[in-house]
Design a protein around this motif. Sequence first.
Motif, PDB file in Angstrom:
ATOM      1  N   UNK A 109       0.828  -1.209   0.000  1.00  0.00           N
ATOM      2  CA  UNK A 109       0.000   0.000   0.000  1.00  0.00           C
ATOM      3  C   UNK A 109       0.858   1.253   0.000  1.00  0.00           C
ATOM      4  N   UNK A 110       1.929   1.247   0.780  1.00  0.00           N
ATOM      5  CA  UNK A 110       2.838   2.398   0.812  1.00  0.00           C
ATOM      6  C   UNK A 110       3.507   2.589  -0.553  1.00  0.00           C
ATOM      7  N   UNK A 111       3.982   1.478  -1.131  1.00  0.00           N
ATOM      8  CA  UNK A 111       4.642   1.552  -2.430  1.00  0.00           C
ATOM      9  C   UNK A 111       3.701   2.063  -3.515  1.00  0.00           C
ATOM     10  N   UNK A 112       2.405   1.758  -3.377  1.00  0.00           N
ATOM     11  CA  UNK A 112       1.409   2.199  -4.359  1.00  0.00           C
ATOM     12  C   UNK A 112       0.913   3.608  -4.074  1.00  0.00           C
ATOM     13  N   UNK A 113       1.511   4.248  -3.059  1.00  0.00           N
ATOM     14  CA  UNK A 113       1.158   5.616  -2.665  1.00  0.00           C
ATOM     15  C   UNK A 113      -0.309   5.729  -2.254  1.00  0.00           C
ATOM     16  N   UNK A 114      -0.808   4.669  -1.638  1.00  0.00           N
ATOM     17  CA  UNK A 114      -2.154   4.728  -1.062  1.00  0.00           C
ATOM     18  C   UNK A 114      -2.090   5.505   0.245  1.00  0.00           C
ATOM     19  N   UNK A 115      -3.196   6.086   0.629  1.00  0.00           N
ATOM     20  CA  UNK A 115      -3.237   6.785   1.917  1.00  0.00           C
ATOM     21  C   UNK A 115      -4.082   6.053   2.945  1.00  0.00           C
ATOM     22  N   UNK A 116      -4.704   4.937   2.513  1.00  0.00           N
ATOM     23  CA  UNK A 116      -5.636   4.269   3.410  1.00  0.00           C
ATOM     24  C   UNK A 116      -5.730   2.785   3.074  1.00  0.00           C
ATOM     25  N   UNK A 117      -5.732   1.938   4.106  1.00  0.00           N
ATOM     26  CA  UNK A 117      -6.054   0.523   3.957  1.00  0.00           C
ATOM     27  C   UNK A 117      -7.462   0.324   4.505  1.00  0.00           C
ATOM     28  N   UNK A 118      -8.308  -0.320   3.749  1.00  0.00           N
ATOM     29  CA  UNK A 118      -9.705  -0.508   4.127  1.00  0.00           C
ATOM     30  C   UNK A 118      -9.952  -1.982   4.433  1.00  0.00           C
ATOM     31  N   UNK A 119     -10.572  -2.230   5.579  1.00  0.00           N
ATOM     32  CA  UNK A 119     -10.869  -3.597   6.005  1.00  0.00           C
ATOM     33  C   UNK A 119     -12.325  -3.944   5.721  1.00  0.00           C
ATOM     34  N   UNK A 120     -12.577  -5.252   5.665  1.00  0.00           N
ATOM     35  CA  UNK A 120     -13.945  -5.741   5.478  1.00  0.00           C
ATOM     36  C   UNK A 120     -14.562  -6.132   6.812  1.00  0.00           C
ATOM     37  N   UNK A 121     -13.831  -6.924   7.597  1.00  0.00           N
ATOM     38  CA  UNK A 121     -14.396  -7.495   8.823  1.00  0.00           C
ATOM     39  C   UNK A 121     -13.828  -6.818  10.074  1.00  0.00           C
ATOM     40  N   UNK A 122     -14.525  -7.012  11.188  1.00  0.00           N
ATOM     41  CA  UNK A 122     -14.122  -6.380  12.443  1.00  0.00           C
ATOM     42  C   UNK A 122     -12.806  -6.927  12.972  1.00  0.00           C
ATOM     43  N   UNK A 123     -12.577  -8.232  12.840  1.00  0.00           N
ATOM     44  CA  UNK A 123     -11.309  -8.777  13.337  1.00  0.00           C
ATOM     45  C   UNK A 123     -10.140  -8.256  12.510  1.00  0.00           C
ATOM     46  N   UNK A 124     -10.349  -8.060  11.215  1.00  0.00           N
ATOM     47  CA  UNK A 124      -9.308  -7.481  10.368  1.00  0.00           C
ATOM     48  C   UNK A 124      -9.013  -6.049  10.805  1.00  0.00           C
ATOM     49  N   UNK A 125     -10.068  -5.320  11.161  1.00  0.00           N
ATOM     50  CA  UNK A 125      -9.886  -3.950  11.640  1.00  0.00           C
ATOM     51  C   UNK A 125      -9.025  -3.932  12.902  1.00  0.00           C
ATOM     52  N   UNK A 126      -9.303  -4.859  13.806  1.00  0.00           N
ATOM     53  CA  UNK A 126      -8.504  -4.913  15.037  1.00  0.00           C
ATOM     54  C   UNK A 126      -7.053  -5.261  14.738  1.00  0.00           C
ATOM     55  N   UNK A 127      -6.847  -6.251  13.867  1.00  0.00           N
ATOM     56  CA  UNK A 127      -5.496  -6.719  13.586  1.00  0.00           C
ATOM     57  C   UNK A 127      -4.630  -5.645  12.925  1.00  0.00           C
ATOM     58  N   UNK A 128      -5.271  -4.779  12.143  1.00  0.00           N
ATOM     59  CA  UNK A 128      -4.515  -3.758  11.415  1.00  0.00           C
ATOM     60  C   UNK A 128      -4.616  -2.378  12.051  1.00  0.00           C
ATOM     61  N   UNK A 129      -5.335  -2.297  13.178  1.00  0.00           N
ATOM     62  CA  UNK A 129      -5.687  -0.994  13.749  1.00  0.00           C
ATOM     63  C   UNK A 129      -4.492  -0.097  14.025  1.00  0.00           C
ATOM     64  N   UNK A 130      -3.402  -0.676  14.496  1.00  0.00           N
ATOM     65  CA  UNK A 130      -2.263   0.142  14.884  1.00  0.00           C
ATOM     66  C   UNK A 130      -1.263   0.403  13.778  1.00  0.00           C
ATOM     67  N   UNK A 131      -1.602   0.010  12.548  1.00  0.00           N
ATOM     68  CA  UNK A 131      -0.632   0.147  11.457  1.00  0.00           C
ATOM     69  C   UNK A 131      -0.214   1.592  11.231  1.00  0.00           C
ATOM     70  N   UNK A 132      -1.116   2.532  11.558  1.00  0.00           N
ATOM     71  CA  UNK A 132      -0.791   3.946  11.350  1.00  0.00           C
ATOM     72  C   UNK A 132       0.349   4.410  12.239  1.00  0.00           C
ATOM     73  N   UNK A 133       0.673   3.632  13.265  1.00  0.00           N
ATOM     74  CA  UNK A 133       1.811   3.980  14.116  1.00  0.00           C
ATOM     75  C   UNK A 133       3.139   3.621  13.455  1.00  0.00           C
ATOM     76  N   UNK A 134       3.087   2.737  12.451  1.00  0.00           N
ATOM     77  CA  UNK A 134       4.302   2.254  11.806  1.00  0.00           C
ATOM     78  C   UNK A 134       4.383   2.613  10.323  1.00  0.00           C
TER      79      UNK A 134
END
Length: 442
Positions: free
Chosen positions: A332-357
């Motif tokens: 996503x970073x390499x593609x110059x995206x600004x946002x990762x979008x999740x489908x399910x709630x568990x995916x949201x939790x698993x990726x929630x802190x990605x903005x810190x890294x």
Amino acid sequence: MDNFLNFTEDYCREVANSCTECGLCVEACPVVPLAGLESQDAGQLVSGLKSLSEGKSSTSRASDWLDACNGSGICNDVCPENINVRSWISGLRTIQDVSRTPERDRRKASSDKFRAMSQAIRLLSSMQLPPDVISKITRTKGRGPADVVFYTGCNVLRTPHIVMNMMEILDALEILYEIAGGTSFCCGVTQHRSGDIGSYERVASRTSRAFEEMKAQEVISWCPTCLLQFNENWVNYDKPDYAMAHVTQFLHKYLDKMRSQFANCPPRRVVLQEHDGIPGVTEHVTELLASIPHVELVPVKQNRNFGYVCGGIGETYPDIQRENYRMLLEGAVAAQADCVVTIYHSCQRMLAGAAAQYPLNVLNYTDLISEALGRPSYTDIYGTLARVDTMDTIIETVHQLLKENGVEPNHSQIELVANQMFGEPGFYGSKEEFVKNLEKKS
């Protein structure tokens, strides 16, 4: 207990009789090499399933395959006999659990897991919502027959802003709906996977009867696991009067109406985290997002076949899950995206802190649809807690909400929730610091 177990045994025998032992399901299965089964003959592994279905022992490592299953559903797609192999394996795992473990131990394991889940959900939802809103998203409206029942399941209440988004979307579409959520409407997955079949039958039956009493035309399930539990395990046994579909399938039917209501939104380049396993879900979300003005979907390489959802599979294959996330986020970073979008709630939790890294926001697709419909926005407090750089700013809010809900967590309850939160790959920062800050405020 005997009713559902006897049904499951009959069901597995019936499926086994339809199987031709071609082995295509084994060849397609993503966990076969991970479980060290790649050297096994595919036909012999399937033959082993048939032997287990007939109550015989297996000379192959079929039991190991059952234990390794991650529910990806790819096996269903390749079966020339149109067998639901995932459901067959689920049934055989149930039979195997019952034969392996004494009933008392299975019931205790089931009870302990359900209690831990219930406590975590109560505490996490109380950390994020005031009491009147919690009541709103877990209790039926009681306004008579509705078009649909919006079935949230249990674990989405760990990220309750998603439920609020969905309710805003349904209101914007002028859908008359009842809501059924929380542990009072459990699908029974914890009991089922623990082999506690008596409790599973009671729990699933109670929830299923509640749906029938609401007299809706359709039940739309947010949770993919609840959907699979009812549509692949329970429906064949109980044959309920209602039909259940995933919310994405329901929303897709209203795509033209939503298009007419979508307003201009901030320009976004987004990467959708994709999952196979439940037919049509990823495709429906892709089309929904593509219809929002100024949202550009950016394709990146990702492993969409590894499990129908994030979460439980990560406990069995944590290294694979971490690698999947790394590939997705770096792509996503390499593609110059600004946002990762999740489908399910568990995916949201698993990726929630990605903005810190990573220089990325992590949103659920309901965030974008609700925004495009001009509805109110809701803070992802769980995601804020997941980021080490924002955790301190939210602790005071969390404390105030706990106080409003009359929840005074003790040390063991805070530790329980902290272990679950910081045990997920999307959480950063110090668990000890989180526990100390929350206890200080409490």
